[in-house]
Design a protein around this motif. Structure first.
Motif: not given
Length: 99
Positions: A33-42, A47-53
């Protein structure tokens, strides 16, 4: 990436965990289940989204409260090693651990 029961058994062995068969099955389900969440997030295009600190910066402006990177404590190695059973050249000596 889906794990197999053998993978869970190997992970448990590496972590020195003794899992029963039902525990291994539950762990397999949780890890997959954890790896499926990671795959969906990947799969999301970021692109074009600045990371938040900090997540708060998405809501309102956040002033960073940073301090200078300066050592504030003196070297107290000898004092800290005074209670050690064995010290050599400023290093703690510990017994070898073998399996």
């Amino acid at each position: 990436m889906a794990l197999t029961p053998d993978d869970v058994g190997r992970i448990a062995k590496l972590a020195r965990l003794e899992l029963t068969v039902p525990e291994q099955a539950a762990m397999l389900q949780q890890l997959n289940g954890f790896f499926s969440i990671v795959e969906r997030m990947k799969a999301i295009d970021t692109s074009g989204v600045e990371p938040l600190y900090t997540p708060l910066s998405a809501v309102h402006d956040v002033a960073l409260r940073l301090r200078d990177d300066v050592a504030t404590e003196t070297n107290q190695r000898e004092l800290n090693q005074r209670s050690a059973p064995a010290v050599e050249d400023g290093l703690f000596l510990v017994p070898k651990v073998k399996e």
